[in-house]
Design a protein around this motif. Structure first.
Motif, short mmCIF file in Angstrom:
data_model
loop_
_atom_site.label_atom_id
_atom_site.label_comp_id
_atom_site.label_asym_id
_atom_site.label_seq_id
_atom_site.Cartn_x
_atom_site.Cartn_y
_atom_site.Cartn_z
N PHE A 50 -42.58 -6.91 37.57
CA PHE A 50 -42.90 -6.25 36.30
C PHE A 50 -44.01 -5.19 36.44
O PHE A 50 -45.04 -5.21 37.09
CB PHE A 50 -43.47 -7.11 35.13
CG PHE A 50 -43.79 -6.31 33.79
CD1 PHE A 50 -42.90 -5.96 32.91
CD2 PHE A 50 -45.44 -6.30 33.56
CE1 PHE A 50 -43.39 -5.49 31.81
CE2 PHE A 50 -45.48 -5.60 32.51
CZ PHE A 50 -44.52 -5.17 31.59
N GLY A 51 -43.55 -3.79 35.89
CA GLY A 51 -44.66 -2.92 35.90
C GLY A 51 -44.96 -2.22 34.76
O GLY A 51 -44.18 -2.27 33.65
N VAL A 52 -45.83 -1.05 34.86
CA VAL A 52 -46.21 -0.13 33.76
C VAL A 52 -46.39 1.17 34.39
O VAL A 52 -46.77 1.55 35.37
CB VAL A 52 -47.61 -0.49 33.00
CG1 VAL A 52 -48.04 0.32 31.89
CG2 VAL A 52 -47.50 -2.00 32.64
N VAL A 53 -45.75 2.10 33.50
CA VAL A 53 -45.70 3.64 33.79
C VAL A 53 -46.95 4.25 33.27
O VAL A 53 -47.64 3.91 32.51
CB VAL A 53 -44.73 4.44 33.21
CG1 VAL A 53 -44.80 5.66 33.57
CG2 VAL A 53 -43.37 3.99 33.44
N ASN A 302 -36.49 0.27 36.02
CA ASN A 302 -35.48 0.05 34.87
C ASN A 302 -36.49 -0.10 33.56
O ASN A 302 -36.94 -1.21 33.44
CB ASN A 302 -34.48 -1.07 34.89
CG ASN A 302 -33.46 -0.87 36.15
OD1 ASN A 302 -33.72 -1.69 37.01
ND2 ASN A 302 -32.46 -0.31 35.83
N PRO A 303 -36.52 0.95 32.75
CA PRO A 303 -37.55 0.90 31.67
C PRO A 303 -36.91 -0.31 30.61
O PRO A 303 -35.74 -0.14 30.36
CB PRO A 303 -37.50 2.24 31.08
CG PRO A 303 -36.27 3.02 31.43
CD PRO A 303 -35.94 2.55 32.87
N GLN A 304 -37.69 -0.96 30.10
CA GLN A 304 -37.49 -1.96 29.03
C GLN A 304 -36.66 -1.25 27.80
O GLN A 304 -36.05 -1.75 27.01
CB GLN A 304 -38.43 -2.95 28.85
CG GLN A 304 -38.74 -3.82 29.93
CD GLN A 304 -39.75 -4.85 29.64
OE1 GLN A 304 -40.23 -4.92 28.38
NE2 GLN A 304 -40.16 -5.58 30.68
N ALA A 305 -37.33 -0.05 27.66
CA ALA A 305 -36.79 0.90 26.48
C ALA A 305 -35.42 1.11 26.41
O ALA A 305 -34.59 1.15 25.51
CB ALA A 305 -37.80 2.15 26.30
N ASP A 306 -34.90 1.25 27.68
CA ASP A 306 -33.38 1.33 27.82
C ASP A 306 -33.10 1.12 29.36
O ASP A 306 -33.08 1.59 30.29
CB ASP A 306 -33.08 2.92 27.72
CG ASP A 306 -31.51 3.13 27.71
OD1 ASP A 306 -30.87 2.15 28.02
OD2 ASP A 306 -31.25 4.47 27.77
N VAL A 350 -41.82 -1.60 32.48
CA VAL A 350 -40.53 -1.53 33.37
C VAL A 350 -40.31 -2.65 34.22
O VAL A 350 -41.23 -3.33 34.48
CB VAL A 350 -40.45 -0.10 34.29
CG1 VAL A 350 -40.45 1.28 33.50
CG2 VAL A 350 -41.69 -0.35 35.24
N ASP A 351 -39.12 -2.79 34.71
CA ASP A 351 -38.74 -3.92 35.87
C ASP A 351 -38.50 -2.93 37.00
O ASP A 351 -37.85 -1.91 37.15
CB ASP A 351 -37.34 -4.79 35.20
CG ASP A 351 -37.80 -5.23 34.00
OD1 ASP A 351 -38.89 -6.11 33.79
OD2 ASP A 351 -36.72 -5.39 33.25
N VAL A 352 -39.05 -3.47 38.26
CA VAL A 352 -38.78 -3.03 39.27
C VAL A 352 -38.12 -4.06 40.30
O VAL A 352 -38.62 -5.08 40.24
CB VAL A 352 -40.10 -2.42 39.96
CG1 VAL A 352 -40.65 -1.35 39.16
CG2 VAL A 352 -41.18 -3.56 40.02
N THR A 353 -37.46 -3.28 41.01
CA THR A 353 -36.63 -4.27 42.09
C THR A 353 -36.78 -3.36 43.41
O THR A 353 -36.48 -2.38 43.82
CB THR A 353 -35.19 -3.97 41.88
OG1 THR A 353 -34.90 -4.86 40.71
CG2 THR A 353 -34.42 -5.14 43.01
N ILE A 354 -37.83 -4.21 44.16
CA ILE A 354 -38.28 -3.51 45.41
C ILE A 354 -37.28 -3.93 46.61
O ILE A 354 -37.22 -5.12 46.86
CB ILE A 354 -39.81 -4.03 45.71
CG1 ILE A 354 -40.52 -3.54 44.61
CG2 ILE A 354 -40.36 -3.12 47.05
CD1 ILE A 354 -41.82 -4.10 44.55
N SER A 355 -37.01 -3.18 47.61
CA SER A 355 -36.07 -3.71 48.93
C SER A 355 -37.41 -4.15 49.73
O SER A 355 -38.05 -3.49 50.11
CB SER A 355 -35.49 -2.35 49.36
OG SER A 355 -34.53 -1.96 48.48
N ALA A 356 -37.06 -5.22 50.15
CA ALA A 356 -38.05 -6.07 50.75
C ALA A 356 -37.30 -6.19 52.19
O ALA A 356 -36.33 -5.71 52.43
CB ALA A 356 -38.05 -7.81 50.37
#
Length: 364
Positions: A50-53, A302-306, A350-356
């Motif tokens: 989970f992240g914040v802009v 991916n923003p939680q707003a959309d 925002v939700d973030v998906t990080i390539s590990a």
């Protein structure tokens, strides 16, 4: 056809930080079993968090001059452009303080110029004996010296006559007294001239002291004026207005209201401006998954707003220190955002998906 599919997924208790590990292999071509080992499928790992802009350029506008807030022209969260008026002020009191110091400095400079002229005149009068009193005493001394020389000459003649018996001792002493009076007149003129010279030297010393004191005060005034004017020459101040000095900003926290009286004794926070052109994501990665996150890793945002919107990004920094947040130990990770649009705003969740990093291949 041989198909292998394995899915591993871990999520945090609060639901804010998660790790998704999964491996997929598509449909492969049919392979005869010739006794050789079959090719192992490629494993792809990701870390969800989970992240914040946020904005990397947050400008806090402070005011350290006496002023009155006459109008607040913006609201928190409002987009503003360069030159737009944010806060209107009344700074007349401060401007008057500057003008008062400038007038004081101007008067001091006139006094210094007068001291300099007076000093030069006295210095010339002393060095060239052009001072009226010095000239007077010099003339008196010269005249007295002439009279004394004449009296000495006459006394010498009288002494010869006395020796010849023409004059009595009483008459001779009378001429001696006259000569002594003329000598005293010479001494008095010399003393008066020397006294006047010493008097001028003392006056010059006093002028130097006064000049130095006024120079010191003038330097201090000049510094004060420059410091006060510098406070008015900031990029966000124009006349009596606080203006936006960013091309694409958004108003953050507003720390004043109409009618507020601002004192010069303590710097006051007026408002903050966030630069929308310098947005990034700060994501919270659980400590058990930080080993799989590397600098330069690709990120889907991916923003939680959309949630239908996806922005590309890359990991640019990983904090060197873990922190406690919501009873979890997390490591802050900064993610640079690639192509941005006007939809993405500061403080968006925002939700973030990080390539590990893929360290191992799945076993068959």
């Amino acid at each position: 056809m041989l198909t292998v599919k394995k899915l591993l997924k871990s999520s945090l208790i609060a639901g804010s930080i998660g790790l998704l590990l999964f491996s997929l292999s598509g449909c492969g071509k049919k392979v005869e079993n010739t006794g050789q080992n079959a090719a192992k499928p490629v494993t792809k790992q990701v870390v969800e968090a989970f992240g914040v802009v946020k904005s990397s350029e947050v400008k806090t506008i402070n005011l350290d001059i006496p002023a009155v807030v006459t109008k607040v022209n913006v609201a928190e969260g409002q987009t503003v452009n360069r030159g737009e008026t944010l806060i209107s002020l009344d700074t007349e009191n401060y401007q008057n303080q500057i003008r008062s110091k400038q007038l004081e400095l101007s008067n001091l400079q006139l006094e210094l110029a007068d001291i300099e002229r007076n000093y030069e005149a006295k210095r010339d009068g002393l060095d060239n004996s052009s001072d009226p009193n010095i000239k007077k005493y010099i003339n008196e001394r010269k005249h007295a010296e002439e009279l004394y020389a004449s009296a000495v000459k006459e006394l010498t003649a009288r002494e010869e006559l006395y020796k010849a018996g023409v004059f009595s001792l009483e008459e001779l002493n009378h001429f001696r007294d006259t000569a002594n009076e003329k000598k005293k007149a010479v001494d008095d003129a010399v003393y008066s001239e020397e006294s006047r010279r010493k008097e001028i030297q003392n006056e010059l010393a006093d002028l130097i002291t006064s000049r130095d004191e006024k120079n010191s005060k003038a330097v201090s005034l000049e510094f004060d004026i420059q410091t006060m004017q510098k406070k008015l020459s900031k990029s966000y101040l124009k006349d009596n207005d606080i203006i936006a000095d960013a091309d694409n900003g958004v108003v953050g926290e507003i720390g004043c209201a109409q009618g507020d009286i601002i004192s010069a004794d303590q710097e006051k926070k007026i408002l903050t401006i966030l630069n929308k052109d310098s947005l990034y994501v700060e994501a919270d990665v659980a400590e058990e998954f930080i080993k799989d996150v590397k600098i330069g890793a690709e990120v889907a945002i991916n923003p939680q707003a959309d949630k239908s919107r996806t922005y590309k990004g890359k990991v640019v920094t990983i904090a060197e220190k873990a922190v406690q947040k919501d009873n979890e130990t997390i490591i802050p990770v900064r993610i640079a955002i690639g192509k941005k649009d006007s939809f993405l705003l500061p403080e968006f969740n925002v939700d973030v998906t990080i390539s590990a990093e893929n360290k191992k291949q799945d076993q068959k």
